[in-house]
Design a protein around this motif. Structure first.
Motif, mmCIF file in Angstrom:
data_model
loop_
_atom_site.group_PDB
_atom_site.id
_atom_site.type_symbol
_atom_site.label_atom_id
_atom_site.label_comp_id
_atom_site.label_asym_id
_atom_site.label_seq_id
_atom_site.Cartn_x
_atom_site.Cartn_y
_atom_site.Cartn_z
ATOM 1 N N SER A 158 -6.423 -3.524 3.854
ATOM 2 C CA SER A 158 -5.524 -2.394 4.088
ATOM 3 C C SER A 158 -5.298 -2.181 5.578
ATOM 4 O O SER A 158 -6.242 -1.906 6.327
ATOM 5 C CB SER A 158 -6.105 -1.120 3.468
ATOM 6 N N SER A 192 0.809 -1.221 0.000
ATOM 7 C CA SER A 192 0.000 0.000 0.000
ATOM 8 C C SER A 192 0.838 1.264 0.000
ATOM 9 O O SER A 192 0.453 2.279 -0.570
ATOM 10 C CB SER A 192 -0.935 0.020 1.212
ATOM 11 N N HIS A 193 2.017 1.200 0.628
ATOM 12 C CA HIS A 193 2.838 2.398 0.779
ATOM 13 C C HIS A 193 3.999 2.477 -0.216
ATOM 14 O O HIS A 193 4.624 3.527 -0.338
ATOM 15 C CB HIS A 193 3.400 2.475 2.202
ATOM 16 N N SER A 237 -4.205 4.590 -2.551
ATOM 17 C CA SER A 237 -3.618 3.255 -2.481
ATOM 18 C C SER A 237 -4.407 2.466 -1.444
ATOM 19 O O SER A 237 -4.259 2.672 -0.242
ATOM 20 C CB SER A 237 -2.138 3.349 -2.080
ATOM 21 N N ASN A 264 -5.077 6.446 2.698
ATOM 22 C CA ASN A 264 -3.869 6.445 1.867
ATOM 23 C C ASN A 264 -4.082 7.280 0.605
ATOM 24 O O ASN A 264 -4.104 6.762 -0.511
ATOM 25 C CB ASN A 264 -3.467 5.012 1.489
ATOM 26 N N GLY A 305 -4.686 -0.789 -0.617
ATOM 27 C CA GLY A 305 -4.254 -2.040 -0.003
ATOM 28 C C GLY A 305 -3.888 -3.100 -1.018
ATOM 29 O O GLY A 305 -4.514 -3.203 -2.075
ATOM 30 N N GLY A 355 1.808 0.497 -4.468
ATOM 31 C CA GLY A 355 0.694 1.308 -4.953
ATOM 32 C C GLY A 355 1.129 2.698 -5.407
ATOM 33 O O GLY A 355 0.839 3.112 -6.541
ATOM 34 N N THR A 399 -0.956 -8.891 1.192
ATOM 35 C CA THR A 399 -0.189 -7.645 1.164
ATOM 36 C C THR A 399 1.291 -7.960 1.336
ATOM 37 O O THR A 399 1.670 -9.099 1.624
ATOM 38 C CB THR A 399 -0.626 -6.698 2.301
#
Length: 402
Positions: free
Chosen positions: A282, A17-18, A106, A85, A108, A21, A236
């Motif tokens: 997420s 996600s960080h 973003s 996010n 997840g 994405g 993830t």
């Protein structure tokens, strides 16, 4: 529901996600503005709060700086309505005038969304008609089929080739993690443990050796993720060690064929997909229950299928895998996907094997369904304060700053 290919994304860590994405978003924006003279990217909420530890800025700059200078703006205390996010991309011409703005999230597992439903740039038509595990389980029991056969019916023909690549990547990430030593990147100077655990496990008697190997495999993949290595989201990056640890161990000890492992991956993907559609995967939205908890459920379902579980027993195993992670916070120390993330993968992998065994002993009948737990997880995640949802402002992360 969309393809399970989006649950199993092959890429580099440390965060789907960080890192994955935002980098994907940067690639889309760069493709739209190859002649831009400057870029500005504002990060909101969780992305800003733990972005430096997750290398969010580096992932974006790596892409956009190929064309023009990039400025990153951090707004951790500002959360956009659709998802925590959030990102705002801006492009500028030679006069410093804004030529375009693009707001994207973003959400997840490396997925992106503009929050526009069917008008979303990232919208893909659903390929699965059934929307709950209860419905899919009923289809299985009515037709005498397994969950993986429902996947085969709904997906494109290349799904098995794709899952075979996923499995090979998972195996390679285990091997890479066992082979690498030294400290992980970042200010914690955390030492890799996978190789040591593996060596120690080999010296124990068989009754203890099994758990030691599972620990080692999960640590290996999670450590590879933390160092920016190639892994598979499941669902993830932060929970990428659970599935490979369980499947690699089972494959080694019980000599299951590759096809059976791949079918188990398909079943795991269905359970992960249901959570993604009906709740969230997420950590920034629902806490670590949506990452490690869902990974445990997926691994529990896969393991139960491999050991001959019925559709109801498989559902029960997945239900336990998720139920017993309800309320788990996402509180990474220093915003790094290291503490407590790496150890959580190791413990969740063992819990998945426990859930499989417990379910196999049962007749598959139980009071609380997997779908019920998914809804409880969603509500629990919404009830958690933001400091426990990937902001590093509370829990284990409190008191640690970069």
């Amino acid at each position: 529901m969309e393809s399970i290919k989006n649950i199993f994304r092959i890429g580099k860590g440390p965060s789907s996600s960080h890192t994955m994405g935002p980098q994907k978003a940067a690639l889309v924006f760069l493709d739209r503005h190859p002649d831009a003279k400057a870029f500005e990217v504002t990060l909101y909420g969780s992305l800003a709060a733990t972005g430096k530890g997750h290398l969010t800025d580096q992932a974006i700059v790596e892409v956009l700086s190929q064309v023009a200078p990039v400025e990153i703006v951090w707004k951790a205390n500002e959360v956009l309505p659709f998802h925590t996010n959030g990102m705002l991309f801006k492009s500028f011409n030679e006069s410093g005038e804004t030529t375009d703005e693009w707001k994207v999230y973003s959400v997840g597992g490396g997925a992106l969304s503009e929050g526009k439903g069917k008008d979303d740039f990232f919208y893909t038509p659903p390929i699965y008609e059934l929307k709950s595990i209860r419905e899919i389980q009923q289809w299985c029991e009515k037709n005498g089929r397994g969950y993986w056969e429902y996947v085969e019916m709904c997906e494109d023909r290349d799904i098995w080739d794709y899952l075979r690549e996923v499995w090979h990547t998972m195996q390679q990430s285990v091997e890479n993690g066992l082979d690498n030593e030294g400290a992980l990147p970042g200010p914690l100077n955390l030492r890799r443990k996978a190789s040591t655990y593996y060596i120690k496990a080999r010296g124990y008697k068989a009754s203890l050796q099994s758990r030691g190997f599972v620990y080692a495999y999960a640590l290996a993949v999670s450590e590879e993720n933390a160092s920016g290595g190639t892994i598979v989201t499941a669902p993830t990056c932060g929970s990428c060690g659970v599935m490979p640890a369980v499947l690699h161990h089972i494959a080694n000890v019980h000599d299951f064929s590759e096809n059976k492992i791949i079918h188990a991956l398909a079943t795991a993907g269905i359970f992960g997909n249901i959570v993604k559609r009906n709740a969230s995967i997420s950590g920034a939205e629902v806490g670590c229950q949506g990452e490690v908890g869902v990974a445990c459920a997926m691994a529990s379902a896969a393991a139960c299928q491999l050991f001959g579980g019925s559709p109801s027993q498989i559902e029960y195993a997945a239900e336990m895998g998720l139920e017993h992670h309800l309320g788990m916070t996402c509180d990474p120390v220093c915003g790094l996907v290291q503490v407590p993330c790496i150890e959580r993968n190791a413990f969740a992998a063992c819990r998945a094997l426990d859930a499989q065994l417990y379910s196999t002993f049962s007749d598959g009948l139980h009071l609380v369904s997997f779908d019920n737990v998914v809804q409880v997880m969603k509500q629990t995640g919404h009830d958690l304060p933001s400091l426990y949802k990937e902001t590093s402002e509370g829990g284990l992360a409190k008191g640690y700053v970069l």
